[in-house]
Design an enzyme around this catalytic site. Sequence first.
Site, PDB file in Angstrom:
ATOM      1  N   LYS A  13       0.885  -1.354   0.040  1.00 48.05           N
ATOM      2  CA  LYS A  13       0.019   0.085  -0.100  1.00 48.05           C
ATOM      3  C   LYS A  13       0.895   1.359  -0.115  1.00 48.05           C
ATOM      4  O   LYS A  13       0.555   2.394  -0.865  1.00 48.05           O
ATOM      5  CB  LYS A  13      -0.968   0.097   1.248  1.00 48.05           C
ATOM      6  CG  LYS A  13      -1.888  -1.047   1.374  1.00 48.05           C
ATOM      7  CD  LYS A  13      -2.944  -0.714   2.481  1.00 48.05           C
ATOM      8  CE  LYS A  13      -2.099  -0.753   3.950  1.00 48.05           C
ATOM      9  NZ  LYS A  13      -1.468  -1.835   4.446  1.00 48.05           N
ATOM     10  N   ARG A  88      -8.692   1.683  10.277  1.00 46.23           N
ATOM     11  CA  ARG A  88      -8.324   0.319  10.621  1.00 46.23           C
ATOM     12  C   ARG A  88      -9.496  -0.296  11.442  1.00 46.23           C
ATOM     13  O   ARG A  88      -9.012  -1.449  11.793  1.00 46.23           O
ATOM     14  CB  ARG A  88      -6.963   0.376  11.327  1.00 46.23           C
ATOM     15  CG  ARG A  88      -5.898  -0.109  10.409  1.00 46.23           C
ATOM     16  CD  ARG A  88      -4.605   0.364  11.296  1.00 46.23           C
ATOM     17  NE  ARG A  88      -3.084  -0.559  11.096  1.00 46.23           N
ATOM     18  CZ  ARG A  88      -2.292  -0.032  10.273  1.00 46.23           C
ATOM     19  NH1 ARG A  88      -2.301   1.067   9.689  1.00 46.23           N
ATOM     20  NH2 ARG A  88      -1.176  -0.651  10.432  1.00 46.23           N
ATOM     21  N   ARG A 127      11.782  -6.199   4.452  1.00 48.03           N
ATOM     22  CA  ARG A 127      11.376  -4.764   4.276  1.00 48.03           C
ATOM     23  C   ARG A 127      12.452  -3.735   5.086  1.00 48.03           C
ATOM     24  O   ARG A 127      12.845  -4.269   5.966  1.00 48.03           O
ATOM     25  CB  ARG A 127      10.064  -4.291   4.870  1.00 48.03           C
ATOM     26  CG  ARG A 127       9.836  -3.061   4.625  1.00 48.03           C
ATOM     27  CD  ARG A 127       8.333  -2.583   4.738  1.00 48.03           C
ATOM     28  NE  ARG A 127       7.690  -2.731   6.074  1.00 48.03           N
ATOM     29  CZ  ARG A 127       6.287  -2.625   6.309  1.00 48.03           C
ATOM     30  NH1 ARG A 127       5.443  -2.149   5.247  1.00 48.03           N
ATOM     31  NH2 ARG A 127       6.058  -2.629   7.544  1.00 48.03           N
ATOM     32  N   ARG A 160      12.315  -1.537  10.451  1.00 45.47           N
ATOM     33  CA  ARG A 160      11.302  -1.153  11.220  1.00 45.47           C
ATOM     34  C   ARG A 160      11.068  -1.811  12.774  1.00 45.47           C
ATOM     35  O   ARG A 160      11.259  -3.307  12.712  1.00 45.47           O
ATOM     36  CB  ARG A 160       9.916  -1.188  10.992  1.00 45.47           C
ATOM     37  CG  ARG A 160       9.900   0.234  10.117  1.00 45.47           C
ATOM     38  CD  ARG A 160       8.494   0.399   9.382  1.00 45.47           C
ATOM     39  NE  ARG A 160       7.483   0.019  10.290  1.00 45.47           N
ATOM     40  CZ  ARG A 160       6.191  -0.021   9.612  1.00 45.47           C
ATOM     41  NH1 ARG A 160       5.933   0.508   8.481  1.00 45.47           N
ATOM     42  NH2 ARG A 160       4.977  -0.415  10.236  1.00 45.47           N
ATOM     43  N   ARG A 171       0.215  -8.105  14.235  1.00 49.06           N
ATOM     44  CA  ARG A 171      -0.233  -7.327  13.226  1.00 49.06           C
ATOM     45  C   ARG A 171      -1.099  -7.740  12.334  1.00 49.06           C
ATOM     46  O   ARG A 171      -2.242  -7.419  12.159  1.00 49.06           O
ATOM     47  CB  ARG A 171       0.846  -6.321  12.710  1.00 49.06           C
ATOM     48  CG  ARG A 171       1.375  -5.335  13.567  1.00 49.06           C
ATOM     49  CD  ARG A 171       2.720  -4.963  13.216  1.00 49.06           C
ATOM     50  NE  ARG A 171       2.964  -4.173  11.857  1.00 49.06           N
ATOM     51  CZ  ARG A 171       3.983  -3.976  11.292  1.00 49.06           C
ATOM     52  NH1 ARG A 171       4.977  -4.797  11.508  1.00 49.06           N
ATOM     53  NH2 ARG A 171       3.894  -3.386  10.177  1.00 49.06           N
TER      54      ARG A 171
HETATM   55  P1  AMP Z   1       1.758   0.944   9.707  1.00 48.50           P
HETATM   56  O1  AMP Z   1       2.917   1.798   9.174  1.00 48.50           O
HETATM   57  O2  AMP Z   1       0.577   1.451   8.784  1.00 48.50           O
HETATM   58  O3  AMP Z   1       2.289  -0.476   9.489  1.00 48.50           O
HETATM   59  O4  AMP Z   1       1.537   1.412  11.199  1.00 48.50           O
HETATM   60  C1  AMP Z   1       2.391   1.217  11.961  1.00 48.50           C
HETATM   61  C2  AMP Z   1       1.980   1.121  13.273  1.00 48.50           C
HETATM   62  O5  AMP Z   1       1.145   2.302  13.674  1.00 48.50           O
HETATM   63  C3  AMP Z   1       0.617   0.100  13.481  1.00 48.50           C
HETATM   64  O6  AMP Z   1       0.932  -1.135  13.865  1.00 48.50           O
HETATM   65  C4  AMP Z   1      -0.036   0.658  14.504  1.00 48.50           C
HETATM   66  O7  AMP Z   1       0.230   0.416  15.653  1.00 48.50           O
HETATM   67  C5  AMP Z   1      -0.072   2.248  14.327  1.00 48.50           C
HETATM   68  N1  AMP Z   1      -1.176   2.788  13.372  1.00 48.50           N
HETATM   69  C6  AMP Z   1      -0.952   3.204  12.247  1.00 48.50           C
HETATM   70  N2  AMP Z   1      -2.440   3.348  11.793  1.00 48.50           N
HETATM   71  C7  AMP Z   1      -3.199   3.194  12.841  1.00 48.50           C
HETATM   72  C8  AMP Z   1      -4.460   3.234  12.814  1.00 48.50           C
HETATM   73  N3  AMP Z   1      -5.427   3.873  11.631  1.00 48.50           N
HETATM   74  N4  AMP Z   1      -4.980   2.749  13.929  1.00 48.50           N
HETATM   75  C9  AMP Z   1      -4.259   2.558  15.008  1.00 48.50           C
HETATM   76  N5  AMP Z   1      -2.934   2.289  14.854  1.00 48.50           N
HETATM   77  C10 AMP Z   1      -2.486   2.680  13.777  1.00 48.50           C
END
Ligand code: AMP
Length: 234
Positions: A13, A88, A127, A160, A171
């Site tokens: 994405k 989410r 990644r 990360r 996740r």
């Molecule tokens: P991502 O980079 O999208 O994988 O997000 C990394 C982390 O940020 C996630 O595992 C969550 O802990 C937090 N996070 C990102 N977007 C959201 C969201 N919309 N709602 C809740 N937590 C989020």
Amino acid sequence: MRVIFLGPQGVGKGTQAALLGARFGIPALSTGEMLRSEVKRKTEIGQKADAIMKRGDLVPDDVMLALIRSRLSEADARSGFILDGFPRTPAQAEGLDGTLAHFDTQLNAVVLFKAPREVLLARLSGRRTCPKCGANYNLETHPPKAQGVCDHDGTRLVHRADDTPEAINHRLELYERQTAPLAEYYRKRGQLREIDGTRPIDAVQQALVDALDSQRQAPSTVGAHRTPQGSGSA
Ligand code: AMP
């Protein structure tokens, strides 16, 4: 053009959002990136989110809704945006409906990127991310031009903190439980488009552009809040 990208972690994405954003001249808004920036700057939100993110848990809905409301009110998001990683949860999707209604606007499409779990696991463990601009690379399928540094700004790439096997599994489970049901929420409105995320980056981008074109030719009225008056959606 106002689009939501749905799909599990590792499906591509972020990469596709950056490419599409550059193509249409609209911001690609990754809530994960926003939160990582809050953590780096040690803001109040960042201090609360840090441990939650390391565990791979979700940051509370009220925090996320406030963050997104504030970001969508910025000038560069007025002509369009791509939401990557938001909503989410069902509460976030409903909150977003309210925010869009408040701004007197509506979504053009919701794109669901799909890939089998083994592909996601392989991609997430390989990644590497640029801590400065957020660009994603993959050691196998999408390596940087120079080893270990970002193509855009030369920053040293990082693995990360939440791309560990435990956090990745957690996740992906949370995704299945909390986020995957949102596809149905948007499908019922006729707004959902599905894309095969296993294909090469260029092929996925082309499929995405084609899907958004077909969506534009057959716009959905379901789920529209109010007709935007001269909002000139891109
Ligand atoms: P991502 O980079 O999208 O994988 O997000 C990394 C982390 O940020 C996630 O595992 C969550 O802990 C937090 N996070 C990102 N977007 C959201 C969201 N919309 N709602 C809740 N937590 C989020």
